[in-house]
Design a protein around this motif. Sequence first.
Motif, PDB file in Angstrom:
ATOM      1  N   GLY A 174     -54.369  79.194  -4.359  1.00  0.00           N
ATOM      2  CA  GLY A 174     -53.087  79.442  -4.395  1.00  0.00           C
ATOM      3  C   GLY A 174     -52.147  78.408  -4.693  1.00  0.00           C
ATOM      4  O   GLY A 174     -53.173  76.742  -5.007  1.00  0.00           O
ATOM      5  N   THR A 175     -51.667  78.031  -3.722  1.00  0.00           N
ATOM      6  CA  THR A 175     -50.781  76.309  -4.731  1.00  0.00           C
ATOM      7  C   THR A 175     -50.820  75.911  -2.978  1.00  0.00           C
ATOM      8  O   THR A 175     -49.627  76.130  -1.933  1.00  0.00           O
ATOM      9  CB  THR A 175     -49.387  75.893  -5.001  1.00  0.00           C
ATOM     10  OG1 THR A 175     -48.284  76.881  -4.154  1.00  0.00           O
ATOM     11  CG2 THR A 175     -49.526  76.718  -6.730  1.00  0.00           C
ATOM     12  N   ILE A 176     -50.494  74.427  -2.600  1.00  0.00           N
ATOM     13  CA  ILE A 176     -50.188  73.657  -1.486  1.00  0.00           C
ATOM     14  C   ILE A 176     -49.458  72.351  -1.965  1.00  0.00           C
ATOM     15  O   ILE A 176     -49.476  71.751  -3.201  1.00  0.00           O
ATOM     16  CB  ILE A 176     -51.458  73.155  -1.046  1.00  0.00           C
ATOM     17  CG1 ILE A 176     -51.152  72.269   0.451  1.00  0.00           C
ATOM     18  CG2 ILE A 176     -52.202  72.483  -1.416  1.00  0.00           C
ATOM     19  CD1 ILE A 176     -51.846  72.377   1.550  1.00  0.00           C
ATOM     20  N   GLU A 177     -47.901  71.880  -1.341  1.00  0.00           N
ATOM     21  CA  GLU A 177     -47.003  71.064  -1.390  1.00  0.00           C
ATOM     22  C   GLU A 177     -47.279  70.565  -0.492  1.00  0.00           C
ATOM     23  O   GLU A 177     -46.916  70.415   0.158  1.00  0.00           O
ATOM     24  CB  GLU A 177     -45.598  71.402  -1.702  1.00  0.00           C
ATOM     25  CG  GLU A 177     -45.470  72.686  -2.632  1.00  0.00           C
ATOM     26  CD  GLU A 177     -44.301  73.086  -2.956  1.00  0.00           C
ATOM     27  OE1 GLU A 177     -43.249  72.683  -1.893  1.00  0.00           O
ATOM     28  OE2 GLU A 177     -43.665  74.093  -3.569  1.00  0.00           O
ATOM     29  N   ILE A 178     -47.244  68.570  -0.804  1.00  0.00           N
ATOM     30  CA  ILE A 178     -47.565  67.774   0.133  1.00  0.00           C
ATOM     31  C   ILE A 178     -46.287  66.804  -0.989  1.00  0.00           C
ATOM     32  O   ILE A 178     -46.139  66.101  -1.583  1.00  0.00           O
ATOM     33  CB  ILE A 178     -49.216  67.182  -1.004  1.00  0.00           C
ATOM     34  CG1 ILE A 178     -49.809  67.497   0.090  1.00  0.00           C
ATOM     35  CG2 ILE A 178     -49.260  65.586   0.478  1.00  0.00           C
ATOM     36  CD1 ILE A 178     -51.498  67.863   0.004  1.00  0.00           C
ATOM     37  N   ASN A 179     -46.528  65.879   0.480  1.00  0.00           N
ATOM     38  CA  ASN A 179     -45.131  65.341  -0.058  1.00  0.00           C
ATOM     39  C   ASN A 179     -46.104  63.781   0.240  1.00  0.00           C
ATOM     40  O   ASN A 179     -46.274  62.945   1.536  1.00  0.00           O
ATOM     41  CB  ASN A 179     -44.278  64.519   1.903  1.00  0.00           C
ATOM     42  CG  ASN A 179     -42.927  63.427   1.660  1.00  0.00           C
ATOM     43  OD1 ASN A 179     -43.809  62.585   0.909  1.00  0.00           O
ATOM     44  ND2 ASN A 179     -42.240  63.607   1.612  1.00  0.00           N
ATOM     45  N   GLN A 180     -46.369  63.262  -0.743  1.00  0.00           N
ATOM     46  CA  GLN A 180     -47.243  62.186  -1.022  1.00  0.00           C
ATOM     47  C   GLN A 180     -46.852  60.355  -0.211  1.00  0.00           C
ATOM     48  O   GLN A 180     -47.592  59.807  -0.664  1.00  0.00           O
ATOM     49  CB  GLN A 180     -48.133  61.920  -2.475  1.00  0.00           C
ATOM     50  CG  GLN A 180     -46.815  61.561  -3.201  1.00  0.00           C
ATOM     51  CD  GLN A 180     -47.103  61.276  -4.672  1.00  0.00           C
ATOM     52  OE1 GLN A 180     -48.192  61.687  -4.784  1.00  0.00           O
ATOM     53  NE2 GLN A 180     -45.843  61.641  -5.902  1.00  0.00           N
ATOM     54  N   ARG A 181     -45.687  60.163  -0.117  1.00  0.00           N
ATOM     55  CA  ARG A 181     -44.426  59.237   0.506  1.00  0.00           C
ATOM     56  C   ARG A 181     -45.396  59.032   1.726  1.00  0.00           C
ATOM     57  O   ARG A 181     -46.295  58.148   2.574  1.00  0.00           O
ATOM     58  CB  ARG A 181     -43.813  58.686   0.544  1.00  0.00           C
ATOM     59  CG  ARG A 181     -43.297  57.878   0.874  1.00  0.00           C
ATOM     60  CD  ARG A 181     -42.075  56.991   0.405  1.00  0.00           C
ATOM     61  NE  ARG A 181     -40.999  58.538   0.773  1.00  0.00           N
ATOM     62  CZ  ARG A 181     -40.484  58.796   1.927  1.00  0.00           C
ATOM     63  NH1 ARG A 181     -40.620  57.747   2.674  1.00  0.00           N
ATOM     64  NH2 ARG A 181     -39.752  59.410   1.971  1.00  0.00           N
ATOM     65  N   LEU A 182     -44.859  60.660   2.850  1.00  0.00           N
ATOM     66  CA  LEU A 182     -45.352  60.432   4.300  1.00  0.00           C
ATOM     67  C   LEU A 182     -46.745  60.689   4.277  1.00  0.00           C
ATOM     68  O   LEU A 182     -47.029  60.440   5.528  1.00  0.00           O
ATOM     69  CB  LEU A 182     -44.603  61.315   4.976  1.00  0.00           C
ATOM     70  CG  LEU A 182     -42.697  61.161   4.320  1.00  0.00           C
ATOM     71  CD1 LEU A 182     -41.874  61.924   5.094  1.00  0.00           C
ATOM     72  CD2 LEU A 182     -43.013  59.453   5.350  1.00  0.00           C
ATOM     73  N   ARG A 184     -47.453  64.276   4.235  1.00  0.00           N
ATOM     74  CA  ARG A 184     -47.852  65.311   5.184  1.00  0.00           C
ATOM     75  C   ARG A 184     -47.579  66.432   4.532  1.00  0.00           C
ATOM     76  O   ARG A 184     -47.513  67.289   3.021  1.00  0.00           O
ATOM     77  CB  ARG A 184     -46.183  65.357   6.100  1.00  0.00           C
ATOM     78  CG  ARG A 184     -46.165  64.110   6.741  1.00  0.00           C
ATOM     79  CD  ARG A 184     -46.855  63.926   8.158  1.00  0.00           C
ATOM     80  NE  ARG A 184     -47.117  65.073   8.657  1.00  0.00           N
ATOM     81  CZ  ARG A 184     -46.716  64.982  10.237  1.00  0.00           C
ATOM     82  NH1 ARG A 184     -46.137  64.166  10.511  1.00  0.00           N
ATOM     83  NH2 ARG A 184     -46.621  66.466  10.333  1.00  0.00           N
ATOM     84  N   PHE A 185     -47.826  68.180   5.394  1.00  0.00           N
ATOM     85  CA  PHE A 185     -48.055  68.979   4.093  1.00  0.00           C
ATOM     86  C   PHE A 185     -46.861  69.736   4.480  1.00  0.00           C
ATOM     87  O   PHE A 185     -46.040  69.646   5.451  1.00  0.00           O
ATOM     88  CB  PHE A 185     -48.707  69.933   5.427  1.00  0.00           C
ATOM     89  CG  PHE A 185     -49.001  71.102   5.433  1.00  0.00           C
ATOM     90  CD1 PHE A 185     -48.901  72.339   4.257  1.00  0.00           C
ATOM     91  CD2 PHE A 185     -47.992  71.977   5.936  1.00  0.00           C
ATOM     92  CE1 PHE A 185     -49.505  73.186   4.050  1.00  0.00           C
ATOM     93  CE2 PHE A 185     -47.878  74.057   5.690  1.00  0.00           C
ATOM     94  CZ  PHE A 185     -49.009  74.568   5.090  1.00  0.00           C
ATOM     95  N   VAL A 186     -46.569  70.157   3.663  1.00  0.00           N
ATOM     96  CA  VAL A 186     -44.606  70.498   3.714  1.00  0.00           C
ATOM     97  C   VAL A 186     -44.789  71.993   2.570  1.00  0.00           C
ATOM     98  O   VAL A 186     -44.436  73.116   3.686  1.00  0.00           O
ATOM     99  CB  VAL A 186     -43.685  70.256   2.286  1.00  0.00           C
ATOM    100  CG1 VAL A 186     -42.505  71.194   2.137  1.00  0.00           C
ATOM    101  CG2 VAL A 186     -44.080  68.702   2.055  1.00  0.00           C
TER     102      VAL A 186
END
Length: 287
Positions: A174-182, A184-186
């Motif tokens: 599937g898909t995974i979203e990440i806050n690349q600056r922090l 962190r897993f979103v």
Amino acid sequence: MMWFSRAIVFLAVSCLLLVPAGVVQAAADSSQQQLIKDVAWNELQDRERNSFWSYDIEQKIGQNSFEKRQVETRQGPIFRILEKNGKLLTDSESRREQDRLEHLLSSPSALAKNREDHLQDEERLRRLIQLMPNAFLYEQDGPPSGDLVTFRFKPNPAFNPPTYEARVFHGLAGTIEINQRLKRFVAMHGTVINRIDFGYGLLGYVDKGGEFRIHREQVSATHWKTDLVDVHVSGRVILFKSVSKDHHEARSGFRPVPTDISLSDAKHILDQTAAQNEAELSSSSKS
């Protein structure tokens, strides 16, 4: 000196163009894999911190829906049902909720089971987070949107799941979203891409097509909490004691509570919330 600067830029671009495409792709893959590792590490560190919260829960399990308030404590989270199927609890249902909470707080064995179930779920989640960097292959899905970057993921064929729960996790794509600056897993949206059998189906199974959705919300400068859990699977295996196979749970209104909050204080918060909710609904129905 302008010509010198331009010459350096030209040389750098020329060198980059001479690098084989495979090397560039390998570097990109390595960078993505490191980002996933950093995210997993940060999630595990967050779970190690002492941090307790109260929050509202909108829950749908099968055909029934519930409105709840939950408070986290060192003895595990405790909750109170405020509404069922869009209606206030009846007097008898309210008494049963009160009796359930009072029994929980006064029974060492009930408290021990509540804490043990919570710790088992936390330990399972910790193990699954640890698997993230190695269990899947990741590919960036389009350009970042601000701090948010999306990756497509699929099972890594080189990974050998060590447990039943790891096999279920590894069976997702599937898909995974990440806050690349922090870092962190979103969010994560995964689908079971093939039926998963345990002991040739005798010990359990998870059917193809099952879906898992999770979303995380930043609730303070250093803490994130899960604000959505959506599970729709069929089979005879489920990973978490607190989650059913047809389960939707949205959490909101996160408020920190003291890390040394007592069970009686936590129950007082739940009792106050129940009284306030009943008063507000009664007032709105009269108007």
